[in-house]
Design an enzyme around this catalytic site. Structure first.
Site, PDB file in Angstrom:
ATOM      1  N   HIS A 175      30.179  40.542  46.423  1.00 53.34           N
ATOM      2  CA  HIS A 175      30.144  39.692  45.224  1.00 53.34           C
ATOM      3  C   HIS A 175      31.021  38.467  45.450  1.00 53.34           C
ATOM      4  O   HIS A 175      32.204  38.590  45.740  1.00 53.34           O
ATOM      5  CB  HIS A 175      30.619  40.480  43.995  1.00 53.34           C
ATOM      6  CG  HIS A 175      29.639  41.532  43.581  1.00 53.34           C
ATOM      7  ND1 HIS A 175      30.005  42.780  43.160  1.00 53.34           N
ATOM      8  CD2 HIS A 175      28.277  41.496  43.534  1.00 53.34           C
ATOM      9  CE1 HIS A 175      28.905  43.486  42.873  1.00 53.34           C
ATOM     10  NE2 HIS A 175      27.857  42.719  43.091  1.00 53.34           N
ATOM     11  N   GLU A 178      34.722  37.618  43.928  1.00 50.45           N
ATOM     12  CA  GLU A 178      35.812  38.584  44.108  1.00 50.45           C
ATOM     13  C   GLU A 178      36.609  38.225  45.362  1.00 50.45           C
ATOM     14  O   GLU A 178      36.558  38.910  46.373  1.00 50.45           O
ATOM     15  CB  GLU A 178      35.209  39.999  44.158  1.00 50.45           C
ATOM     16  CG  GLU A 178      34.451  40.327  42.863  1.00 50.45           C
ATOM     17  CD  GLU A 178      33.524  41.541  42.934  1.00 50.45           C
ATOM     18  OE1 GLU A 178      33.512  42.223  43.979  1.00 50.45           O
ATOM     19  OE2 GLU A 178      32.816  41.816  41.951  1.00 50.45           O
ATOM     20  N   ARG A 230      28.493  35.270  41.252  1.00 52.03           N
ATOM     21  CA  ARG A 230      28.583  36.657  41.723  1.00 52.03           C
ATOM     22  C   ARG A 230      27.513  37.002  42.768  1.00 52.03           C
ATOM     23  O   ARG A 230      27.777  37.657  43.769  1.00 52.03           O
ATOM     24  CB  ARG A 230      28.412  37.585  40.510  1.00 52.03           C
ATOM     25  CG  ARG A 230      28.107  39.045  40.821  1.00 52.03           C
ATOM     26  CD  ARG A 230      27.947  39.809  39.508  1.00 52.03           C
ATOM     27  NE  ARG A 230      27.393  41.144  39.689  1.00 52.03           N
ATOM     28  CZ  ARG A 230      28.123  42.249  39.798  1.00 52.03           C
ATOM     29  NH1 ARG A 230      29.435  42.182  39.798  1.00 52.03           N
ATOM     30  NH2 ARG A 230      27.543  43.422  39.911  1.00 52.03           N
ATOM     31  N   HIS A 300      35.553  45.583  46.473  1.00 50.95           N
ATOM     32  CA  HIS A 300      35.259  44.724  45.322  1.00 50.95           C
ATOM     33  C   HIS A 300      36.548  44.453  44.544  1.00 50.95           C
ATOM     34  O   HIS A 300      37.607  44.954  44.885  1.00 50.95           O
ATOM     35  CB  HIS A 300      34.289  45.439  44.366  1.00 50.95           C
ATOM     36  CG  HIS A 300      32.901  45.616  44.905  1.00 50.95           C
ATOM     37  ND1 HIS A 300      31.826  44.946  44.396  1.00 50.95           N
ATOM     38  CD2 HIS A 300      32.415  46.389  45.900  1.00 50.95           C
ATOM     39  CE1 HIS A 300      30.734  45.299  45.047  1.00 50.95           C
ATOM     40  NE2 HIS A 300      31.055  46.181  45.965  1.00 50.95           N
ATOM     41  N   GLU A 374      37.746  49.042  44.060  1.00 45.28           N
ATOM     42  CA  GLU A 374      37.912  47.884  43.186  1.00 45.28           C
ATOM     43  C   GLU A 374      39.387  47.535  43.220  1.00 45.28           C
ATOM     44  O   GLU A 374      40.219  48.284  42.711  1.00 45.28           O
ATOM     45  CB  GLU A 374      37.501  48.232  41.741  1.00 45.28           C
ATOM     46  CG  GLU A 374      36.030  48.545  41.562  1.00 45.28           C
ATOM     47  CD  GLU A 374      35.199  47.312  41.182  1.00 45.28           C
ATOM     48  OE1 GLU A 374      35.759  46.190  41.117  1.00 45.28           O
ATOM     49  OE2 GLU A 374      33.996  47.480  40.972  1.00 45.28           O
TER      50      GLU A 374
HETATM   51  N1  ARG Z   1      31.633  46.784  39.926  1.00 42.71           N
HETATM   52  C1  ARG Z   1      30.714  47.293  40.914  1.00 42.71           C
HETATM   53  C2  ARG Z   1      29.327  46.786  40.626  1.00 42.71           C
HETATM   54  O1  ARG Z   1      28.977  46.594  39.487  1.00 42.71           O
HETATM   55  C3  ARG Z   1      30.757  48.797  40.917  1.00 42.71           C
HETATM   56  C4  ARG Z   1      30.221  49.378  42.127  1.00 42.71           C
HETATM   57  C5  ARG Z   1      30.189  50.882  42.072  1.00 42.71           C
HETATM   58  N2  ARG Z   1      29.186  51.382  42.946  1.00 42.71           N
HETATM   59  C6  ARG Z   1      27.872  51.224  42.708  1.00 42.71           C
HETATM   60  N3  ARG Z   1      27.034  51.708  43.560  1.00 42.71           N
HETATM   61  N4  ARG Z   1      27.427  50.629  41.686  1.00 42.71           N
HETATM   62  O2  ARG Z   1      28.575  46.539  41.523  1.00 42.71           O
HETATM   63 ZN    ZN Z   2      31.892  43.549  42.886  1.00 39.92          ZN
END
Ligand code: ARG
Ligand code: ZN
Length: 416
Positions: A175, A178, A230, A300, A374
């Protein structure tokens, strides 16, 4: 019109509780909806009027009693001011300035190099220099290219003569906004080729692949045009909206609840699984190295969590308890050594359903140790974490990686 009506109702409800005051577009506010009506209004505000949502990532995740972090546009401010809100940041422009300052054209000359954020060009230069300075242990691997045809370079860090070692994969910058994530991959690489005792132990048993910027087009765009971007930068045929959420583009319950099939959404899943060259490149690399890669890590920010599969379903992973114990141990280390709190757990239950993520996909491929970190913070600065926080944010994440890597070695490799 409907939104306006709801607003009027809310204004009356809240008249005595909340003081309406002015906010400015370089502010980030934290607003907590107390009722379902407020949830709806907040969803409305954040879908319209060019409001930038920081947390949650997309309006459909807004819930009662869970703080929403957003940067309201001029028009939305009149809405925001009807809620009880707290100002998280009131100088985003200054914070961005601080994050982009000092990006020297002469990288690596100063010791604080790793305590700054770097432009994409600088990171490419750094990759080059790193391989030149440590040719015996660092090699560059081209795993593919981005939508805008930028190379996707991973570093392979490897010591000793042994050829058939198991491996760790770590990617950063999926992303774009980040920024602490690519900074972590650089910090991590530095500490791996400099080595201390634990790291020597890890490297004696495993090779490490590091992809510092998985989404270079998006990252570039955050430096030049929109700090809060993002997704990647791919164009779709049937919409003027740009970008796919690469962490919704993998083939793990692709595009089910928690992702969107709308190109304008921040969690747009793309036209089909691995439609994007960036996710396809990572998936291809892992498919062709699935017998060696035992630990998958993806970095992330923000919210301080150590997550593991599944995020694409509420079902428990087959080795859920094993992953839970590992994440818990890592979180305890962070608390003990850095006095910071990280939540941990399966993604779907800990935050929300988010299908199509790389961690779940890698897990289903057979990489049984798969984690999403995260990093800092919890919203004080959010994506605009000042450079002075980089070292602590990275060191605490590093101890978590080390803890988990040592456990993986212990579980999968008999002592030699
Ligand atoms: N904040 C991340 C997202 O939205 C969380 C990732 C967690 N893992 C996942 N496979 N979504 O992408
Ligand atoms: Zn992210």
């Amino acid at each position: 019109m409907k939104a306006l009506l709801i607003l009027i109702v809310l204004m009356n409800l809240d008249k005595n509780k909340c003081f309406a005051f002015l906010s400015f577009s370089d502010q980030v506010l934290s607003i907590t909806a107390k009722t379902q009506e407020q949830v709806e209004l907040l969803k409305n505000v954040s879908t319209q009027y060019e409001t930038v949502l920081w947390q949650p990532v997309s309006p459909e995740y807004i819930k009662e009693e869970e703080p929403v972090h957003l940067s309201p546009s001029a028009f939305a401010q009149s809405f925001a001011s009807r809620f009880c809100f707290r100002v998280l940041l009131d100088n985003t422009n200054e914070m961005i300035e601080l994050q982009t300052r000092n990006d020297s054209t002469d990288p690596r000359s100063s010791s604080s190099y790793y305590e700054r954020y770097h432009s994409l060009e600088d990171i490419y230069y750094w990759i080059n220099r790193t391989t030149q300075e440590h040719p015996e242990m660092v090699k560059v691997v081209l795993i593919g290219s981005s939508y805008e045809k930028r190379p996707l370079y991973a570093l392979k860090i490897s010591v000793g003569e042994k050829q058939d070692k198991k491996a760790i994969w770590i990617d950063c910058g999926i992303h774009a906004r980040e920024w602490i994530s690519p900074a972590f991959c650089m910090w991590f690489s530095l500490s791996y080729y400099n080595q201390n005792q634990d790291i020597t132990h890890i490297l004696n048993h495993m090779d490490v692949y590091v992809l510092p910027v998985m989404n270079p087009d998006g990252y570039k765009y955050t430096w030049t045009t929109n700090r809060m971007w993002r997704k990647n930068r791919s164009y779709s045929t049937d919409s003027s909206c740009v970008g796919v959420d690469l962490n919704r583009n993998f083939d793990a319950n692709w595009c089910t609840e928690g992702a969107s099939d709308k190109p304008c959404s921040e969690i747009y899943c793309g036209a089909f699984p691995e439609s994007e060259p960036e996710s396809e490149a990572v998936a291809n690399f892992l498919r062709s190295h699935k017998d060696s890669v035992q630990l998958y890590l993806t970095i992330h920010s923000y919210s301080q969590m150590l997550l593991f599969p599944y995020s694409c379903t509420l079902d428990e992973a087959e080795n859920h308890n094993e992953l839970l114990v590992m994440a818990q141990e890592a979180a305890q280390k962070i608390r003990r050594y850095y006095r910071n709190t990280y939540k941990y757990g399966a993604g779907g239950k800990t935050i929300y359903l988010a299908p199509g993520g790389s961690d779940d996909w890698a897990y289903n491929l057979g990489i049984k140790y798969s984690f999403t970190f995260e990093l800092q913070d919890r919203g004080r600065y959010g994506f605009l974490l000042p450079p002075s926080h980089i070292s602590k944010a990275c060191n605490e994440a590093l101890i978590a990686v080390k803890t988990i890597a040592l456990r993986v070695i212990e579980k999968t490799q008999a002592p030699q």
